[in-house]
Design a protein around this motif. Structure first.
Motif, PDB file in Angstrom:
ATOM      1  N   HIS A  78       0.847  -1.200   0.000  1.00 64.71           N
ATOM      2  CA  HIS A  78       0.000   0.000   0.000  1.00 64.71           C
ATOM      3  C   HIS A  78       0.877   1.243   0.000  1.00 64.71           C
ATOM      4  CE1 HIS A  78      -3.383   2.589   0.689  1.00 64.71           C
ATOM      5  NE2 HIS A  78      -2.864   3.041   1.814  1.00 64.71           N
ATOM      6  N   LEU A  79       0.615   2.156  -0.913  1.00 63.15           N
ATOM      7  CA  LEU A  79       1.443   3.344  -1.088  1.00 63.15           C
ATOM      8  C   LEU A  79       0.696   4.590  -0.629  1.00 63.15           C
ATOM      9  CD1 LEU A  79       4.035   4.678  -2.159  1.00 63.15           C
ATOM     10  CD2 LEU A  79       2.979   4.663  -4.449  1.00 63.15           C
ATOM     11  N   GLN A  80       1.282   5.272   0.344  1.00 65.67           N
ATOM     12  CA  GLN A  80       0.694   6.526   0.818  1.00 65.67           C
ATOM     13  C   GLN A  80       1.101   7.652  -0.127  1.00 65.67           C
ATOM     14  OE1 GLN A  80       2.542   6.143   4.748  1.00 65.67           O
ATOM     15  NE2 GLN A  80       0.487   6.126   5.644  1.00 65.67           N
ATOM     16  N   ARG A  81       0.202   8.594  -0.309  1.00 69.41           N
ATOM     17  CA  ARG A  81       0.470   9.664  -1.274  1.00 69.41           C
ATOM     18  C   ARG A  81       1.709  10.485  -0.916  1.00 69.41           C
ATOM     19  NH1 ARG A  81      -5.145  10.116  -0.924  1.00 69.41           N
ATOM     20  NH2 ARG A  81      -5.133  12.194   0.040  1.00 69.41           N
ATOM     21  N   ASN A  82       1.948  10.657   0.374  1.00 67.67           N
ATOM     22  CA  ASN A  82       3.102  11.470   0.777  1.00 67.67           C
ATOM     23  C   ASN A  82       4.444  10.755   0.595  1.00 67.67           C
ATOM     24  OD1 ASN A  82       2.873   9.639   2.857  1.00 67.67           O
ATOM     25  ND2 ASN A  82       3.023  11.142   4.497  1.00 67.67           N
ATOM     26  N   LYS A  83       4.399   9.484   0.189  1.00 71.74           N
ATOM     27  CA  LYS A  83       5.641   8.733  -0.045  1.00 71.74           C
ATOM     28  C   LYS A  83       5.950   8.587  -1.542  1.00 71.74           C
ATOM     29  CE  LYS A  83       6.351   7.719   4.343  1.00 71.74           C
ATOM     30  NZ  LYS A  83       6.056   6.395   4.895  1.00 71.74           N
ATOM     31  N   VAL A  84       5.018   9.023  -2.366  1.00 75.77           N
ATOM     32  CA  VAL A  84       5.164   8.834  -3.814  1.00 75.77           C
ATOM     33  C   VAL A  84       6.441   9.478  -4.337  1.00 75.77           C
ATOM     34  CG1 VAL A  84       4.189   9.520  -6.050  1.00 75.77           C
ATOM     35  CG2 VAL A  84       2.711   8.520  -4.300  1.00 75.77           C
ATOM     36  N   LYS A  85       6.758  10.673  -3.840  1.00 75.88           N
ATOM     37  CA  LYS A  85       7.897  11.445  -4.351  1.00 75.88           C
ATOM     38  C   LYS A  85       9.229  10.704  -4.220  1.00 75.88           C
ATOM     39  CE  LYS A  85       8.071  13.901   0.064  1.00 75.88           C
ATOM     40  NZ  LYS A  85       7.797  15.201   0.721  1.00 75.88           N
ATOM     41  N   TYR A  86       9.299   9.768  -3.293  1.00 76.27           N
ATOM     42  CA  TYR A  86      10.562   9.061  -3.062  1.00 76.27           C
ATOM     43  C   TYR A  86      10.831   7.964  -4.080  1.00 76.27           C
ATOM     44  CZ  TYR A  86      10.246  11.381   1.477  1.00 76.27           C
ATOM     45  OH  TYR A  86      10.130  12.319   2.465  1.00 76.27           O
ATOM     46  N   ILE A  87       9.801   7.475  -4.734  1.00 75.05           N
ATOM     47  CA  ILE A  87      10.012   6.304  -5.603  1.00 75.05           C
ATOM     48  C   ILE A  87       9.752   6.545  -7.083  1.00 75.05           C
ATOM     49  CG2 ILE A  87       9.521   4.716  -3.703  1.00 75.05           C
ATOM     50  CD1 ILE A  87       6.797   4.137  -5.043  1.00 75.05           C
ATOM     51  N   VAL A  88       9.085   7.647  -7.419  1.00 71.59           N
ATOM     52  CA  VAL A  88       8.814   7.916  -8.833  1.00 71.59           C
ATOM     53  C   VAL A  88      10.138   8.097  -9.586  1.00 71.59           C
ATOM     54  CG1 VAL A  88       7.994   9.711 -10.417  1.00 71.59           C
ATOM     55  CG2 VAL A  88       6.486   8.821  -8.648  1.00 71.59           C
ATOM     56  N   LYS A 112       6.936  16.279 -12.899  1.00 71.42           N
ATOM     57  CA  LYS A 112       8.067  17.030 -12.320  1.00 71.42           C
ATOM     58  C   LYS A 112       9.404  16.455 -12.767  1.00 71.42           C
ATOM     59  CE  LYS A 112       6.302  18.480  -7.826  1.00 71.42           C
ATOM     60  NZ  LYS A 112       6.471  18.241  -6.368  1.00 71.42           N
ATOM     61  N   ARG A 113       9.473  15.130 -12.796  1.00 70.11           N
ATOM     62  CA  ARG A 113      10.735  14.448 -13.099  1.00 70.11           C
ATOM     63  C   ARG A 113      10.868  14.085 -14.574  1.00 70.11           C
ATOM     64  NH1 ARG A 113       9.572  13.945  -8.077  1.00 70.11           N
ATOM     65  NH2 ARG A 113      11.057  13.403  -6.433  1.00 70.11           N
ATOM     66  N   GLN A 114       9.836  14.411 -15.333  1.00 70.72           N
ATOM     67  CA  GLN A 114       9.834  14.138 -16.774  1.00 70.72           C
ATOM     68  C   GLN A 114      10.070  12.647 -17.060  1.00 70.72           C
ATOM     69  OE1 GLN A 114      12.774  17.095 -18.094  1.00 70.72           O
ATOM     70  NE2 GLN A 114      11.073  18.265 -18.959  1.00 70.72           N
ATOM     71  N   VAL A 115       9.304  11.820 -16.353  1.00 71.99           N
ATOM     72  CA  VAL A 115       9.375  10.374 -16.556  1.00 71.99           C
ATOM     73  C   VAL A 115       7.958   9.825 -16.758  1.00 71.99           C
ATOM     74  CG1 VAL A 115      11.472  10.089 -15.188  1.00 71.99           C
ATOM     75  CG2 VAL A 115       9.241   9.880 -14.069  1.00 71.99           C
ATOM     76  N   THR A 116       7.883   8.610 -17.247  1.00 73.26           N
ATOM     77  CA  THR A 116       6.613   7.905 -17.340  1.00 73.26           C
ATOM     78  C   THR A 116       6.644   6.746 -16.350  1.00 73.26           C
ATOM     79  OG1 THR A 116       6.312   8.467 -19.669  1.00 73.26           O
ATOM     80  CG2 THR A 116       5.045   6.603 -18.837  1.00 73.26           C
ATOM     81  N   VAL A 117       5.620   6.661 -15.514  1.00 78.34           N
ATOM     82  CA  VAL A 117       5.565   5.640 -14.470  1.00 78.34           C
ATOM     83  C   VAL A 117       4.592   4.540 -14.885  1.00 78.34           C
ATOM     84  CG1 VAL A 117       5.078   5.172 -12.040  1.00 78.34           C
ATOM     85  CG2 VAL A 117       6.060   7.368 -12.704  1.00 78.34           C
ATOM     86  N   LYS A 118       5.074   3.318 -14.855  1.00 79.77           N
ATOM     87  CA  LYS A 118       4.214   2.169 -15.161  1.00 79.77           C
ATOM     88  C   LYS A 118       3.470   1.775 -13.891  1.00 79.77           C
ATOM     89  CE  LYS A 118       7.755  -0.100 -16.940  1.00 79.77           C
ATOM     90  NZ  LYS A 118       8.577  -1.098 -17.671  1.00 79.77           N
ATOM     91  N   ILE A 119       2.152   1.699 -14.003  1.00 81.37           N
ATOM     92  CA  ILE A 119       1.349   1.362 -12.829  1.00 81.37           C
ATOM     93  C   ILE A 119       0.401   0.206 -13.120  1.00 81.37           C
ATOM     94  CG2 ILE A 119       1.425   3.768 -12.019  1.00 81.37           C
ATOM     95  CD1 ILE A 119      -1.614   3.914 -12.752  1.00 81.37           C
TER      96      ILE A 119
END
Length: 231
Positions: A78-88, A112-119
């Motif tokens: 389970h991913l908390q929204r406030n932890k997202v910035k650490y792993i994107v 922000k990081r100019q990446v695409t995240v696979k979810i």
């Protein structure tokens, strides 16, 4: 021992693929390494494992810098929204997207990081109160909404089936997730693939593979038991 365990798991995956008439290259083994020391992960790595799954962001961030760079890290808890910035931008895939709010936060950080995240969208197929995830009925709506967000690629679905003694009891849930993935795929939603089905753990991964799993998440079957929990 870890090497032997991995070989046994891979053999059972191969046998399940044969029973289902599937190509083994379609199924990837994720070693669920939460709470395990780095030395055990290194042993699994040396035995050929490249996909590791972690449940906690903090533990993931501690392990990542001290292990080989070619590891594909999967956020499966389970991913908390406030932890997202650490792993994107650092993990290979986030398996546990269970709300539009979380998807939006991932999108913001991705842009922000100019990446695409696979979810993957987490679906609580069995509708257990103790589990996270959207219902089967909600899944398509979440896929449509998440797919419109920049910096996100919806790759498929994930579920955590109930803990059962007889893995056959979970076949219905794996079958339903596969059916749901086909239903969503048939809607031809832009930016939505349904190539990934993350389902099956130590107790039931063979059944999950027979029903179409492309990622199985095995912890205890590789690293041994801890505190009586089977993952």
């Amino acid at each position: 021992m870890i090497r032997e365990n991995i070989e046994l798991v891979e053999k059972k995956i191969e046998e399940a693929c044969k029973r289902a008439g599937r190509d083994c290259s379609q199924v990837h083994l994720i070693a669920v390494s939460k709470t395990k020391p780095v030395e055990m992960l290194e042993e699994a790595y040396n035995a050929g494992i490249r996909d590791f799954g972690e449940n906690r962001v903090q533990e993931l961030m501690e392990k990542m810098p001290v292990l080989p760079e070619d590891i594909r890290w999967h956020m499966i808890g389970h991913l908390q929204r406030n932890k997202v910035k650490y792993i994107v931008g650092k993990v290979w895939m986030i398996h546990s997207v269970d709300s539009l709010e979380l998807a939006r936060e991932i999108s913001r950080e991705a842009v922000k990081r100019q990446v695409t995240v696979k979810i993957l969208l987490e679906v609580n197929v069995a509708e257990e109160e103790s589990k996270f995830g959207v219902t089967v009925k909600e899944a398509c709506g979440l896929a449509e909404a998440a797919a419109k967000l920049p910096g996100i690629q919806v790759e498929g679905l994930m579920t955590i089936a109930p803990y059962v003694e007889d893995p056959e009891e979970n076949r219905i849930y794996f079958k339903r997730l596969k059916e749901l993935s086909v239903d969503i795929y048939d809607k031809n939603i832009d930016n939505v693939n349904m190539n990934v089905l993350s389902m099956g753990m130590t107790g039931d991964y063979s059944v999950a593979v027979e029903e179409g799993a492309t990622y199985v998440r095995v912890g205890t079957g590789i690293f041994g038991e801890r505190k009586g929990m089977v993952l």
